[in-house]
Scaffold this motif. Structure first.
Motif, mmCIF file in Angstrom:
data_model
loop_
_atom_site.group_PDB
_atom_site.id
_atom_site.type_symbol
_atom_site.label_atom_id
_atom_site.label_comp_id
_atom_site.label_asym_id
_atom_site.label_seq_id
_atom_site.Cartn_x
_atom_site.Cartn_y
_atom_site.Cartn_z
ATOM 1 N N SER A 1 -3.508 4.669 -8.205
ATOM 2 C CA SER A 1 -3.046 5.814 -7.418
ATOM 3 C C SER A 1 -1.599 5.566 -6.990
ATOM 4 C CB SER A 1 -3.958 5.999 -6.206
ATOM 5 O OG SER A 1 -3.205 6.011 -5.040
ATOM 6 N N ASN A 2 -0.944 6.652 -6.672
ATOM 7 C CA ASN A 2 0.455 6.548 -6.253
ATOM 8 C C ASN A 2 0.617 5.650 -5.042
ATOM 9 O OD1 ASN A 2 1.135 8.285 -8.191
ATOM 10 N ND2 ASN A 2 1.388 10.071 -6.847
ATOM 11 N N LYS A 3 -0.408 5.663 -4.220
ATOM 12 C CA LYS A 3 -0.292 4.909 -2.968
ATOM 13 C C LYS A 3 -0.327 3.407 -3.204
ATOM 14 C CE LYS A 3 -1.923 8.351 0.204
ATOM 15 N NZ LYS A 3 -2.927 8.754 1.167
ATOM 16 N N ARG B 1 5.106 8.419 -2.754
ATOM 17 C CA ARG B 1 4.054 7.609 -2.145
ATOM 18 C C ARG B 1 3.173 8.438 -1.231
ATOM 19 N NH1 ARG B 1 7.919 4.647 -3.712
ATOM 20 N NH2 ARG B 1 7.590 2.499 -4.370
ATOM 21 N N ASN B 2 3.620 9.635 -0.971
ATOM 22 C CA ASN B 2 2.839 10.512 -0.113
ATOM 23 C C ASN B 2 2.676 11.835 -0.846
ATOM 24 O OD1 ASN B 2 1.994 12.326 1.839
ATOM 25 N ND2 ASN B 2 3.023 11.189 3.468
ATOM 26 N N ASN B 3 1.448 12.268 -0.996
ATOM 27 C CA ASN B 3 1.222 13.451 -1.815
ATOM 28 C C ASN B 3 1.717 14.736 -1.176
ATOM 29 O OD1 ASN B 3 0.078 11.917 -3.777
ATOM 30 N ND2 ASN B 3 -1.984 12.076 -2.910
ATOM 31 N N THR C 1 5.521 -0.777 -1.628
ATOM 32 C CA THR C 1 6.310 -0.021 -0.659
ATOM 33 C C THR C 1 7.539 -0.823 -0.265
ATOM 34 O OG1 THR C 1 5.089 -0.992 1.127
ATOM 35 C CG2 THR C 1 4.307 1.127 0.317
ATOM 36 N N ASP D 1 8.428 4.914 2.789
ATOM 37 C CA ASP D 1 6.990 4.818 2.544
ATOM 38 C C ASP D 1 6.388 6.155 2.125
ATOM 39 O OD1 ASP D 1 7.157 2.213 3.090
ATOM 40 O OD2 ASP D 1 6.444 2.353 5.155
ATOM 41 N N LYS D 2 7.185 7.215 2.197
ATOM 42 C CA LYS D 2 6.674 8.495 1.748
ATOM 43 C C LYS D 2 7.314 8.916 0.438
ATOM 44 C CE LYS D 2 5.742 10.191 6.375
ATOM 45 N NZ LYS D 2 6.492 10.670 7.513
#
Lengths: 662, 325, 215, 482
Positions: free
Chosen positions: A561-563, A459-461, A567, A370-371
């Motif tokens: 956005s990337n998020k 997924r996590n900046n 996932t 998830d990251k």
């Protein structure tokens, strides 16, 4: 025999030198590698004879009291596994050295790590060569303990304490099954040499069955079949560098060796024992891969995929046993050959995958899907090699995984042309279906893994990549990938090595039956040729055209956005929903409250292990509860203590009088 | 060898026509004229000439995925027996190879979808792997059961044998009493196997090639789609490859259906003609199904797909019962 | 043997009494009396003892058991200002009933042993009382709260053992006799010292203070 | 009378007297080590004459030589360890001048127990160990140690009183035969002429009485308190040597009874108490946070294993002898490690100790490997003894016992390993907070040496030791060789 000892000695020297030069951390690894290379050379020069011919090399060592006379014997089966161990171990050593370059001066002792690492290798090599129960048990446990120390290198990690205790206790319990099995076999057979086991097993009867299943359970702990696998998803992710590869690939292989050895000593197995093992193995395969899909930590996915592969190997062994039990030699041949082949393949691609994810770990210190994301852009080499591993583990052409799975499939439908029992036929077809299902689910698991970790965007900046891993790390991966491809295209290179092992297990060897495997690899060549052709056509077509770059199509929505990427959890959601009954998923929903909620809704899913939760945890809690009922004994009051003494006197006096006949 | 190669090419051509045929059938059911049967081929040709737009997020995986998918489908076709004769390549257990090489294509399609970073494509990929995983056991049970029945383990041998065995069942051409018919059905497990097998293959087409009621290739409402949504970002020659591969899947599975009922030992030309006719029937069947059925709710699709497995299990049960006798 | 029997019977009665009383002073007095009774009981076996042995026993019973020990305990009680009340977990009335049960049980055991051992040497009366003394000694320690009563229970137990050796009418070697004396001395004086310490450390000599170490 | 055996008892006593009167901490250290070395040398001299003359007061047979050897080696380790320990105590200002004399007296008393060949004398010396060890337990003079010493004194006095009953009853049992007295050899020789009633009851009382001292459940209750309060080198001796001495005292009675028809009954009692001890240990060992208490409970477990081994008979007796050695070495080294931990962290509560891998690297590794050795993992000697005990269980067909044994042992392993891992591993939060403490060589040497011995015992038992253990086991092998 001498060169085997020299090889072992070399490994020991390497380990001890690493320990001595602990302070200069770089030297520690290099010493290990240099002596590992020597060891590999000597051991190779030794095993090629038993591996390629039917010759068995035996040596008798006369130890003193506790161990007694130890027969060291290297036959085809042992040689096959020694080869596997030393190859993978050496590659893992190279990788570990590269891995530790990232951990110098962080308070971890690489020297000690390499010391235990080498002890682990030595113990594994000796485990597959000794033929004495006590020596075997000692080596077996040295293997467990040294792997425990090797594994707990990252002892500062969050849940490492939990992991370490789970691992060592599981190993301890597994060892007890083996101890009891060896003891019964030794006592009944009259000797602690493996001859005793053979005698007991060949005599048949209930005793032989009991001993066999005790052995099976003991080894199942190491192999990782359900419900004995619960330590495994903790231990593998915790292990550093090359160790995870060594544990997942090679230590599992040692467990498989032991099981095969016992089967080889047993003569003709009972039908039902074959079915029991088949059931457990099928369960492991399906459960393992379903749980793997539900997890979002790459290392956990790989670990549960190890459970799955353990199941596949178990299925193959069960096929072999059923073949022997029903007098279907070809089925037995394909079963055992498939098991051996798959063990080798699994060691290769699982090693590759663990190397890959550990490389990612050295860069970003997380393996949470998830990251992660988009790793392929910073670490292309690692990514492509990981892709090869993924393809191989799913069993897709043209890599090695397909070949071994194909042999296992073959073992089940080879019986079509023969008169087999109806039950066997039905079970075979269902097993085929389950194998296929496992394969398809593995595809889901590894597309999820590769897709979320390496493709897309992070997924996590907060995740910042530095660079590609060093050559110490990528080179071993490259070697393993080439092995995957080579074995896929030229399975003959491995199948010739199966002759010795199968002969020493007393299983007939059908050379011509392996031609299908060669045939398949021929089709692989066609595939590669056609792929090259198609890519070439595509290149020609696109040569004069301008390729535009643009953002991913957002369906009309601009602020992507990337998020917002899919996932891991959402990718696997349809499958986890379908297979809810066999998974342990904790859904945490924090609903927004109030008319004007300040906090947004949060939803998270945490995957677990159903068997651990239902079986192991419950059992342990029940046992603890039982023990806790007695916690009043040490009350602190002297009066109570004296009362215990008084009661003991009374009880013993009564017992004595009763015994004296009053 | 030459003969087999010609048949292989024939299958590829027929496969390219299948989507057009199905669309035509659907149009006719809907009372429309419909596009030309050759429309999909035109589309593919047109896409060959177009340039490409590629997402910035993607990696080279995205660019090779369609090619691999196509080649995988083409390779899978190598083992499919066309028009009653052996396939180009056959070996024991080639159906395993068939399933796995198709899986390879799927693997890369899914990766290509995930590479874009679009959540829609991720959704499609997720559904794709789920439903294909569910259909896999059905395929293997049916193939395994047929292998057990016939004693052979390659497509070519199994399919050449089953129709042959069917012909051996003597049916009085004039009057078959109902009792006689029941007796036949009860004792000719092969017939039942063939019928059930065909149903399973049909469901497989619907799933693998993403047709109604599993998936709707015509809408572009992302939330309901599976396959189409995965290729949203592909364009140009890649899209052409994808469409071609998709058509090939329909063609190959259709060929398998035909192979089950196509009597062996026919003359070359009559076999080919019969093959073409039966393929047309398959296309009409699919088209009709698509026309009369509504798309299932996404949550109900698994039940539908698992239905295939239960049908396959019937074949297995018949096998076991037959074995007892 | 009459002397022995009388002494032993009184000894038995004192055991019941000790569980019935609630005064520390009575405990000390009974210990003293028991020492004298043991002397009489031992003297009744005098024909088997040599001169040296007799002197030793007289010293042990009359001087140590009947005089020094009670004095020492009395001194501790006084010195530490221990409350004269015997505090018990179990009511005096119930304690007496338990004592009676213990005596009955002990006599049964003694009788059985005589029967089974076919040993005419066994004196059921002395044996029964001595077993009762051992168990009642333990019972005092179990049921009483004060540390000093524990010590006295221990002394009752030791007296029981002494009586047991008489009951078996064995020519106990001198080394063993010295051993029992050593036991008493060590037990008593070490315990005395530590009771002192406990009193000064915990401000109480109650057993319920000593329950910190528990699991 | 003035054999080496007697000198063995006297010399420590003399040194104790010297140390008691001169009270100087520097000489104390030397005295301790010198005495230990002399003791070990004399013990070695005894190794050739392990068949005692009949009727002597002091003598050595194979059985007692095993225990004497353990005691001697262990004491040397304690002495070496104490070099730095005394310095530490002296620097921190609470050096108890009674420490060295008490240790030496303790040694003398334990040697007395081992070399005595008279049941009465054994009893006297056991009593004497209580005296010496009470001083050691009260070393730190805290409330807890006061409570511990009270419980120790009190419960052990009861136990010893009960053991005295055993002595009297043994006299009664041997009354029909003239001139035997309490000599062990004579009693064994005439075991069959002894009155079975008195002999059995004597054995029961000896088992309970000395069992109290040995720590057999349910008479063990003082043990965790006392062992956790004494200074670590002394605790190490308690667990390693004192329990063995009490065990030997019981074995003397067992040697007699095993030659009669009641041997099986005695074994059953051993088995019951042994298993109960293991059970009790498993109840507590995983729940406590005080590391020394944990080790004390582990001692109860091992005492239980010893009793189980004797109770099983046959080859398990050999295993029990081996186990006595291995457990002593392992437990001794673990207590010394606990001393190091206590010195560095000023606490023994497991929850407050972490990151020993960083701050006390050698001790941490010693704890990890030592725990493994203690729990009977290969390749250490404890594995062999447990293995042989399990073998005997299977030979005897005691399946239920075996399963229970394995389950309980696993729980205990869990408890101890968890503690070791907890202490050794670094926790995420305080990754940087630990400084490396300096570890003195003498506080590590004994442990590494013991680990080496344990490793050796697990892989290669030298012939002489093997023979010794065989002979010792043979002494406990009763009628019909069971």
């Amino acid at each position: 025999m001498c060169s085997l000892y020299v090889g072992v000695l070399m490994l020991m020297i390497g380990g001890i030198l690493s320990l001595i030069f602990e302070k200069s951390e770089k030297m520690a690894g290099l010493f290990s590698i240099v002596f590992g290379a020597f060891a590999a050379f000597f051991i190779f020069s030794f095993i090629k004879i038993p591996l390629m011919t039917d010759k068995t090399i035996t040596d008798i060592l006369n130890m003193s009291m506790p161990i007694g006379i130890v027969r060291i014997e290297v036959d085809g089966l042992s040689a096959f596994f020694i080869m596997l161990i030393i190859v993978l171990a050496f590659i893992a050593m190279l990788y570990s050295h590269g891995y530790f370059l990232h951990f110098y001066n962080k308070g971890m002792s690489c020297g000690k790590h390499f010391f235990f690492f080498n002890i682990l290798i030595v113990s594994m090599i000796l485990v597959v060569s000794v033929r004495n129960a006590i020596a075997f048990l000692i080596l077996w446990e040295i293997m467990s303990i040294s792997s425990f120390f090797v594994m707990s290198f990252h002892h500062n990690a969050e849940d490492m304490r939990e992991v370490a205790i789970k691992y060592i206790i599981a190993m301890h319990v597994g060892a007890f099954f083996l101890i009891v099995a060896f003891l019964i076999a030794g006592i009944e057979g009259g000797t602690f040499d493996f001859e005793g086991i053979e005698r007991v097993m060949k005599a048949g009867g209930v005793l032989a069955q009991v001993v066999f299943f005790l052995f099976f359970i003991g080894f199942a702990f190491k192999i990782g079949l359900i419900p004995f696998h619960t330590w495994l998803p903790y231990a593998y992710p915790a292990a550093p560098g090359g160790t995870a590869a060594l544990m997942a690939g090679v230590m599992k292989a040692v467990g498989v060796y032991c099981l095969l050895r016992i089967v080889g000593l047993s003569g003709r197995p009972e039908v039902w024992s074959g079915y029991v093992i088949l059931a457990i193995s099928v369960g492991s395969a399906v459960f393992g891969i379903l749980t793997a899909i539900s997890h979002n930590d790459v290392k956990k996915v790989l670990s549960f995929s190890s459970v799955e592969n353990a199941g596949i190997i178990g299925i193959a062994i069960a096929a072999g046993m059923l073949g022997l039990a029903y007098d279907l030699p070809e089925m037995a041949f394909f079963g055992f050959a498939g098991a051996l082949f798959h063990v080798l393949n699994h060691a290769i691609f699982k090693g590759l995958l663990f190397f890959g994810i550990n490389s990612v770990y050295t860069q970003v210190y997380t393996t949470d899907m998830d990251k992660l994301g988009g790793v392929i852009k910073k670490m292309p080499m690692t990514a492509y090699l990981f892709l090869v591993g993924s393809l191989a583990i799913v069993g897709l052409p043209p890599f090695n995984g397909f070949i071994s799975k194909f042999l296992i499939y073959n073992s089940f439908f080879i019986i079509t042309s023969q008169k087999a029992a109806g039950l066997l036929m039905g079970v075979s077809v269902l097993t085929l279906a389950m194998l296929a299902l496992t394969g398809a689910l593995a595809l889901a698991a590894f597309t999820k893994t590769f897709g979320t970790v390496f493709l897309g965007e992070p997924r996590n900046n907060k995740i910042v990549f530095k660079s590609e891993s060093n050559a110490w790390m990528t080179f071993p991966m490259l070697v393993l990938s080439l092995m995957c491809l080579f074995i896929g295209l030229c399975p003959h290179g491995v199948t010739i090595m199966l002759r010795g092992p199968l002969k020493s297990m007393g299983v007939p060897y059908y050379e011509h039956n392996l031609e299908t495997a060669t045939m398949v690899s021929g089709v692989f060549l066609i595939f590669i040729f056609m792929l090259a052709l198609v890519l070439f056509i595509k290149f020609l077509v696109l040569k004069n055209k301008k390729i535009q770059k643009a953002a991913t199509w957002g369906c009309g929505y601009g602020a992507v956005s990337n998020k917002m990427q899919y996932t891991g959890a959402s990718f696997s959601e349809p499958l986890t929903r379908l297979s809810k009954p066999v998974l342990s998923m904790d859904n945490n929903i924090k609903k927004p409250n109030g008319l004007f909620p300040v906090k947004a809704l949060s939803y998270s899913v945490k995957a677990g292990d159903l068997i651990e939760r239902l079986f192991i945890d419950k059992l342990w809690h029940a046992f603890r509860w039982l023990l806790d009922r007695f916690s009043w004994i040490q009350s602190g009051y002297t009066g109570h203590y004296l009362l215990y003494i008084l009661l003991t006197i009374v009880a013993m006096a009564i017992a004595a009088m009763w015994r004296l006949g009053l | 060898m030459m003969d087999a190669a010609v048949r292989y090419v024939l299958m590829i051509v027929v496969a390219l026509l299948m989507p057009g045929l199905i669309n035509k059938v659907k149009a006719l059911w809907g009372g429309r004229q419909g596009a030309s049967i050759l429309q999909p081929i035109y589309d593919i040709c047109r896409l060959f000439h177009k340039s490409q737009v590629i997402s910035e997020t993607t990696s080279p995986i995205f660019r090779v995925a369609p090619s691999i998918n196509l080649v995988a489908s083409l390779c899978a076709g190598l083992v499919v027996p066309v028009a009653g004769k052996e396939s180009l390549i056959y070996f024991n257990g080639d159906f395993v190879f068939f399933a796995y090489i198709l899986a390879l294509g799927r693997f890369f399609t899914v990766l290509g979808a995930l590479d874009t970073g679009s959540s829609f494509e991720g959704m499609g990929a997720s559904r794709e792997v789920t439903f294909s995983a569910l259909i896999e056991p059905a395929f293997f049970i049916i193939m395994g059961a047929m292998a057990m029945l016939t004693g052979y383990t390659s497509f070519s041998q199994i399919f050449s044998l089953i129709p042959g065995l069917l012909q051996n069942i003597k049916i009085n051409d004039a009057g078959v009493s109902i009792a006689e018919l029941i007796r036949l059905w009860a004792h000719s497990e092969l017939l039942v196997a063939a019928v059930c097998g065909n149903i399973v293959f049909l469901i497989m087409i619907l799933v693998e090639a993403s047709r109604l009621p599993v998936d709707d290739p015509t809408t572009h409402l992302e939330l309901t789609m599976i396959h189409e949504v995965m290729v949203l970002d592909n364009s140009g020659i890649d899209l052409a490859f994808i469409q071609w591969a998709s058509a090939l899947k329909i063609g190959m599975l259709g060929t398998l259906i035909v192979a089950l009922i196509l009597p062996a030992a026919l003359y070359m030309w009559s076999a080919v003609m019969l093959y073409l006719f039966l393929m047309l029937l398959v296309a009409i069947t699919i088209g009709s199904i698509e026309s009369v059925m509504a798309r299932l709710r996404m949550t109900h699709v698994p039940q539908f797909v698992l239905g295939a497995s239960s049908i396959a299990l019937i074949v297995l049960a018949i096998l076991l019962l037959g074995h007892k006798q | 043997m009459l002397l022995n029997d009388v002494a032993v019977v009184i000894f038995g009665a004192s055991l019941t009494y000790i569980l019935g009383t609630s005064r520390l002073g009575a405990y000390v007095k009974i210990l003293s009396v028991q020492g004298v009774l043991l002397f009489f009981s031992a003297i009744s076996h005098a024909e088997t003892l040599g001169f040296f042995h007799s002197v030793f026993i007289a010293f042990e019973t009359l001087i140590v058991k009947a005089t020094i020990i009670p004095l020492f305990i009395f001194f501790i009680i006084k010195d530490l200002g221990i409350n004269r009340e015997v505090e018990a977990y179990i009511d005096n009335f119930i304690s007496v009933i338990v004592a009676i049960l213990i005596v009955i049980g002990s006599f049964t055991v003694a009788a059985i042993m005589k029967n089974v051992g076919q040993d005419s040497n066994i004196d059921v009366l002395t044996m029964g009382v001595s077993i009762s003394a051992v168990i009642i000694g333990l019972f005092i320690m179990i049921s009483r709260k004060k540390l000093i009563t524990h010590v006295m229970g221990y002394l009752v137990l030791e007296n029981g053992i002494f009586l047991l050796s008489l009951a078996l009418a064995t020519d106990v070697p001198i080394i063993v006799e010295m051993g029992v004396l050593l036991d008493v001395f060590i037990g008593l004086f070490l315990m005395g010292i530590f009771i002192n310490r406990i009193q000064s450390t915990f401000d109480s000599a109650d057993i319920s203070e000593l329950t910190r170490l528990t699991d | 009378m003035m054999g080496i055996e007697f000198i063995l008892i006297v010399i420590p006593a003399l040194f104790a007297g010297y140390s008691f009167f001169f009270r100087y901490f520097r000489t104390d250290r030397i005295v301790l080590v010198v005495c230990a070395v002399i003791h070990l040398t004399l013990t070695m001299l005894l190794s050739q004459k392990t068949v005692p003359t009949e009727g002597v007061m002091f003598g050595i047979d194979s059985l007692s030589f095993v225990f004497l050897l353990i005691l001697s080696v262990l004491f040397l380790a304690t002495a070496v360890y104490s070099i730095d320990f005394i310095r530490q105590m002296h620097e921190s200002g609470h050096y108890n001048v009674l420490y060295v004399p008490a240790l030496l007296l303790f040694l003398a008393a334990m040697t007395g127990v081992i070399v005595s060949r008279n049941l009465g004398l054994i009893w006297v010396f056991i009593e004497a160990t209580t005296l010496a060890s009470a001083t050691l337990i009260y070393h730190y003079k805290t409330k807890e140690s006061l409570e511990a010493v009270w419980k120790y004194l009190f419960i052990c006095s009861i136990g010893i009183a009960l053991a005295f009953i055993a002595v009297i009853l043994m006299l009664e049992a041997s009354r029909s035969i003239k001139g035997i007295g309490l000599n062990v050899d004579m009693l064994i020789k005439n075991a069959n002429s002894l009155s079975p009633l008195w002999l059995t009851i004597a054995f029961v009382f000896a088992l309970i009485g000395y069992g109290t001292k040995m720590g057999l459940a349910p008479m063990h209750t003082w043990l965790p308190d006392a062992h956790s309060q004494a200074p670590s080198p002394a605790s190490a001796l308690f667990s390693g040597a004192l329990l063995n001495c009490a065990f030997l005292a019981i074995l003397r009675y067992y040697q007699i009874i095993v030659n009669t028809d009641m041997g099986q009954f005695a074994r059953t009692l051993f088995l019951v108490l042994g298993l109960f001890s293991i059970f009790l240990s498993s109840v507590y060992v995983y729940r406590i946070v005080n590391y020394k208490r944990k080790l004390a409970y582990s001692s109860i477990e091992h005492v239980g294993i010893l009793a189980t081994g004797i109770g099983l008979g046959g080859f398990a007796i050999y295993a029990a002898m081996l186990h006595a050695i291995c457990h002593s070495l392992a437990k001794h080294l673990m207590f010394l490690n606990a001393g190091n931990i206590f010195h560095a962290y000023k606490t023994i509560n497991i929850k407050n100790i972490h990151g020993a891998y960083r701050s006390l690297p050698s001790t941490a590794w010693l704890i990890m490997i030592g725990t493994i050795a203690l729990l009977g993992f290969p390749p250490f000697g404890t594995f062999i003894s447990k293995f042989l005990i399990l073998e005997q269980m299977i030979v005897n067909g005691r399946w239920v016992t075996m399963v229970v044994f394995i389950l309980l042992v696993t729980v205990i392993s869990y408890g101890l390993l968890k503690a070791a891992i907890q202490m050794a591993f670094l926790s995420e939060k305080d990754a940087e907070g630990h400084t490396v403490e300096k570890e003195h060589m003498t506080t590590l040497l004994p442990q590494w040496f013991f680990l080496g011995l344990l490793l050796c015992l697990g892989l290669y038992i030298p012939q002489w030791l093997n023979n010794l253990l065989y002979n010792a086991a043979a002494l406990l092998l009763g009628k019909g060789g069971v």
